[in-house]
Motif scaffolding. Sequence first.
Motif, PDB file in Angstrom:
ATOM      1  N   LEU A 184     -15.430  30.622 -39.054  1.00 56.70           N
ATOM      2  CA  LEU A 184     -15.922  31.740 -39.860  1.00 56.70           C
ATOM      3  C   LEU A 184     -14.824  32.769 -40.077  1.00 56.70           C
ATOM      4  CD1 LEU A 184     -18.272  33.303 -41.221  1.00 56.70           C
ATOM      5  CD2 LEU A 184     -18.785  34.246 -38.962  1.00 56.70           C
ATOM      6  N   LYS A 185     -14.076  33.088 -39.023  1.00 59.45           N
ATOM      7  CA  LYS A 185     -12.993  34.076 -39.138  1.00 59.45           C
ATOM      8  C   LYS A 185     -11.893  33.570 -40.074  1.00 59.45           C
ATOM      9  CE  LYS A 185     -12.041  36.710 -35.400  1.00 59.45           C
ATOM     10  NZ  LYS A 185     -12.426  37.880 -34.916  1.00 59.45           N
ATOM     11  N   ARG A 186     -11.599  32.278 -39.982  1.00 67.30           N
ATOM     12  CA  ARG A 186     -10.526  31.698 -40.789  1.00 67.30           C
ATOM     13  C   ARG A 186     -10.932  31.526 -42.255  1.00 67.30           C
ATOM     14  NH1 ARG A 186      -9.000  26.707 -38.081  1.00 67.30           N
ATOM     15  NH2 ARG A 186     -10.508  25.653 -39.365  1.00 67.30           N
ATOM     16  N   GLU A 187     -12.150  31.061 -42.479  1.00 67.98           N
ATOM     17  CA  GLU A 187     -12.617  30.735 -43.830  1.00 67.98           C
ATOM     18  C   GLU A 187     -13.332  31.894 -44.524  1.00 67.98           C
ATOM     19  OE1 GLU A 187     -12.533  27.620 -45.672  1.00 67.98           O
ATOM     20  OE2 GLU A 187     -10.928  27.328 -44.224  1.00 67.98           O
ATOM     21  N   GLY A 188     -13.883  32.819 -43.741  1.00 67.88           N
ATOM     22  CA  GLY A 188     -14.637  33.919 -44.329  1.00 67.88           C
ATOM     23  C   GLY A 188     -16.129  33.656 -44.398  1.00 67.88           C
ATOM     24  N   ARG A 189     -16.513  32.398 -44.385  1.00 68.05           N
ATOM     25  CA  ARG A 189     -17.932  32.028 -44.351  1.00 68.05           C
ATOM     26  C   ARG A 189     -18.081  30.591 -43.883  1.00 68.05           C
ATOM     27  NH1 ARG A 189     -19.496  29.185 -49.526  1.00 68.05           N
ATOM     28  NH2 ARG A 189     -21.702  29.299 -49.038  1.00 68.05           N
TER      29      ARG A 189
ATOM     30  N   ALA B  27      -9.785  21.723 -29.406  1.00 63.82           N
ATOM     31  CA  ALA B  27      -9.770  22.500 -28.160  1.00 63.82           C
ATOM     32  C   ALA B  27      -8.428  23.202 -27.972  1.00 63.82           C
ATOM     33  CB  ALA B  27     -10.071  21.590 -26.967  1.00 63.82           C
ATOM     34  N   MET B  28      -7.334  22.512 -28.284  1.00 61.64           N
ATOM     35  CA  MET B  28      -6.010  23.135 -28.149  1.00 61.64           C
ATOM     36  C   MET B  28      -5.868  24.304 -29.113  1.00 61.64           C
ATOM     37  SD  MET B  28      -4.733  21.640 -25.636  1.00 61.64           S
ATOM     38  CE  MET B  28      -3.129  22.381 -25.663  1.00 61.64           C
ATOM     39  N   GLU B  29      -6.430  24.183 -30.314  1.00 65.39           N
ATOM     40  CA  GLU B  29      -6.417  25.310 -31.252  1.00 65.39           C
ATOM     41  C   GLU B  29      -7.129  26.512 -30.649  1.00 65.39           C
ATOM     42  OE1 GLU B  29      -6.343  23.511 -35.763  1.00 65.39           O
ATOM     43  OE2 GLU B  29      -8.285  23.930 -34.881  1.00 65.39           O
ATOM     44  N   MET B  30      -8.270  26.266 -30.030  1.00 68.10           N
ATOM     45  CA  MET B  30      -9.056  27.357 -29.450  1.00 68.10           C
ATOM     46  C   MET B  30      -8.327  28.016 -28.284  1.00 68.10           C
ATOM     47  SD  MET B  30     -12.837  25.652 -29.513  1.00 68.10           S
ATOM     48  CE  MET B  30     -13.632  27.049 -28.721  1.00 68.10           C
ATOM     49  N   ILE B  31      -7.736  27.216 -27.427  1.00 69.40           N
ATOM     50  CA  ILE B  31      -7.094  27.738 -26.228  1.00 69.40           C
ATOM     51  C   ILE B  31      -5.808  28.490 -26.577  1.00 69.40           C
ATOM     52  CG2 ILE B  31      -5.946  27.089 -24.069  1.00 69.40           C
ATOM     53  CD1 ILE B  31      -7.934  24.664 -23.995  1.00 69.40           C
ATOM     54  N   LEU B  32      -4.996  27.905 -27.450  1.00 73.06           N
ATOM     55  CA  LEU B  32      -3.680  28.469 -27.753  1.00 73.06           C
ATOM     56  C   LEU B  32      -3.682  29.443 -28.924  1.00 73.06           C
ATOM     57  CD1 LEU B  32      -1.597  25.185 -27.337  1.00 73.06           C
ATOM     58  CD2 LEU B  32      -1.951  27.015 -25.655  1.00 73.06           C
ATOM     59  N   GLY B  33      -4.802  29.495 -29.666  1.00 71.26           N
ATOM     60  CA  GLY B  33      -4.874  30.394 -30.809  1.00 71.26           C
ATOM     61  C   GLY B  33      -3.973  29.973 -31.956  1.00 71.26           C
TER      62      GLY B  33
ATOM     63  N   THR C   6      -3.235  26.935 -35.281  1.00 71.32           N
ATOM     64  CA  THR C   6      -3.954  26.087 -36.227  1.00 71.32           C
ATOM     65  C   THR C   6      -3.185  24.785 -36.398  1.00 71.32           C
ATOM     66  OG1 THR C   6      -4.771  28.035 -37.385  1.00 71.32           O
ATOM     67  CG2 THR C   6      -4.888  25.945 -38.566  1.00 71.32           C
ATOM     68  N   LEU C   7      -3.777  23.697 -35.934  1.00 70.39           N
ATOM     69  CA  LEU C   7      -3.177  22.376 -36.084  1.00 70.39           C
ATOM     70  C   LEU C   7      -3.819  21.601 -37.229  1.00 70.39           C
ATOM     71  CD1 LEU C   7      -2.956  21.445 -32.298  1.00 70.39           C
ATOM     72  CD2 LEU C   7      -1.094  22.166 -33.777  1.00 70.39           C
ATOM     73  N   ILE C   8      -5.133  21.767 -37.390  1.00 71.11           N
ATOM     74  CA  ILE C   8      -5.844  21.098 -38.469  1.00 71.11           C
ATOM     75  C   ILE C   8      -5.785  22.018 -39.674  1.00 71.11           C
ATOM     76  CG2 ILE C   8      -8.048  20.175 -39.273  1.00 71.11           C
ATOM     77  CD1 ILE C   8      -8.739  19.535 -36.374  1.00 71.11           C
ATOM     78  N   LYS C   9      -4.959  21.647 -40.620  1.00 71.25           N
ATOM     79  CA  LYS C   9      -4.785  22.454 -41.829  1.00 71.25           C
ATOM     80  C   LYS C   9      -5.794  22.019 -42.872  1.00 71.25           C
ATOM     81  CE  LYS C   9      -0.806  24.303 -40.459  1.00 71.25           C
ATOM     82  NZ  LYS C   9      -0.838  25.482 -39.721  1.00 71.25           N
ATOM     83  N   ASP C  10      -6.423  22.997 -43.521  1.00 73.69           N
ATOM     84  CA  ASP C  10      -7.349  22.710 -44.599  1.00 73.69           C
ATOM     85  C   ASP C  10      -6.565  22.368 -45.855  1.00 73.69           C
ATOM     86  OD1 ASP C  10      -9.562  23.255 -43.011  1.00 73.69           O
ATOM     87  OD2 ASP C  10      -9.482  25.391 -43.481  1.00 73.69           O
ATOM     88  N   ASP C  11      -7.118  21.493 -46.647  1.00 74.70           N
ATOM     89  CA  ASP C  11      -6.533  21.149 -47.934  1.00 74.70           C
ATOM     90  C   ASP C  11      -6.747  22.337 -48.860  1.00 74.70           C
ATOM     91  OD1 ASP C  11      -5.794  20.141 -50.385  1.00 74.70           O
ATOM     92  OD2 ASP C  11      -6.851  18.234 -50.131  1.00 74.70           O
ATOM     93  N   PRO C  12      -5.683  22.968 -49.352  1.00 80.22           N
ATOM     94  CA  PRO C  12      -5.852  24.157 -50.195  1.00 80.22           C
ATOM     95  C   PRO C  12      -6.596  23.860 -51.496  1.00 80.22           C
ATOM     96  CG  PRO C  12      -3.541  23.474 -50.134  1.00 80.22           C
ATOM     97  CD  PRO C  12      -4.288  22.614 -49.165  1.00 80.22           C
ATOM     98  N   ASP C  13      -6.579  22.598 -51.931  1.00 83.43           N
ATOM     99  CA  ASP C  13      -7.284  22.218 -53.155  1.00 83.43           C
ATOM    100  C   ASP C  13      -8.771  22.019 -52.943  1.00 83.43           C
ATOM    101  OD1 ASP C  13      -4.844  22.250 -54.492  1.00 83.43           O
ATOM    102  OD2 ASP C  13      -4.471  20.124 -54.051  1.00 83.43           O
TER     103      ASP C  13
ATOM    104  N   SER D  29     -13.416  23.109 -44.073  1.00 85.45           N
ATOM    105  CA  SER D  29     -13.718  23.267 -42.648  1.00 85.45           C
ATOM    106  C   SER D  29     -15.180  22.942 -42.349  1.00 85.45           C
ATOM    107  CB  SER D  29     -13.414  24.688 -42.184  1.00 85.45           C
ATOM    108  OG  SER D  29     -12.033  24.887 -42.150  1.00 85.45           O
ATOM    109  N   SER D  30     -16.018  22.933 -43.368  1.00 84.49           N
ATOM    110  CA  SER D  30     -17.403  22.543 -43.157  1.00 84.49           C
ATOM    111  C   SER D  30     -17.496  21.060 -42.843  1.00 84.49           C
ATOM    112  CB  SER D  30     -18.253  22.861 -44.389  1.00 84.49           C
ATOM    113  OG  SER D  30     -18.334  24.254 -44.566  1.00 84.49           O
ATOM    114  N   ILE D  31     -16.450  20.315 -43.220  1.00 79.29           N
ATOM    115  CA  ILE D  31     -16.451  18.884 -42.947  1.00 79.29           C
ATOM    116  C   ILE D  31     -15.683  18.606 -41.662  1.00 79.29           C
ATOM    117  CG2 ILE D  31     -15.803  16.621 -43.849  1.00 79.29           C
ATOM    118  CD1 ILE D  31     -16.040  17.932 -46.682  1.00 79.29           C
ATOM    119  N   VAL D  32     -14.408  18.997 -41.635  1.00 75.57           N
ATOM    120  CA  VAL D  32     -13.576  18.807 -40.445  1.00 75.57           C
ATOM    121  C   VAL D  32     -13.120  20.185 -40.006  1.00 75.57           C
ATOM    122  CG1 VAL D  32     -11.439  17.824 -39.544  1.00 75.57           C
ATOM    123  CG2 VAL D  32     -12.745  16.549 -41.234  1.00 75.57           C
TER     124      VAL D  32
END
Length: 189
Positions: free
Chosen positions: A31-36, A83-89, A91-98, A103-106
């Motif tokens: 939510l913080k990353r995507e806005g919704r 989990a590593m993203e959460m612990i270390l703060g 972003t490893l899983i990058k969203d496709d800008p297109d 993030s609703s999917i992955v």
Amino acid sequence: MINLKEILSVSLILFSVIDILGSIPVVISILKREGRIQAEKATIISALLMVAFLYLGQSILNLFGLDVASFAVAGAIVIFIVAMEMILGITLIKDDPDVKGSSSIVPLAFPLIAGAGTLTTILSLKVVYTELNILIGILVNLVLVYIVLRSSSWLQRLIGKSGFAVLRRVFGVILLAIGVKIFKSNVFV
């Protein structure tokens, strides 16, 4: 035939595996990353994955020459990354800008809601329970998932920034432990 005892059993088993309440820090992080959060999209995609796996799961895995353990290990690796993203703060899983709102999917729909643990559990439930009762149990859990996803903004305000930071790291470690457990139980058998 509808059997309330089976529905309750399936619902409780899936509730513990999906663990949407334990995923609240991940949901808030998205939510913080995507806005919704696209609750409808995540719930529908999760439903499609679960129902498809109920009817076609073993056939899909067989088609690709995979076993349930290999599928579970792949899901465990994705959970490990989240989990590593959460612990270390980070972003490893990058969203496709297109693709807005991917993030609703992955990682939301897969692997958090309808992940390897959920999908392999559904395959296991087929051995014990009737498909109709499993479908109803899936539906019950999806309603709960949808309610939590729709409440994510409210939960974010309730928890606050500092509370969220603590929860994100604590649940990141828990999620990491779940990923390790899934990995260990499917690699070292």
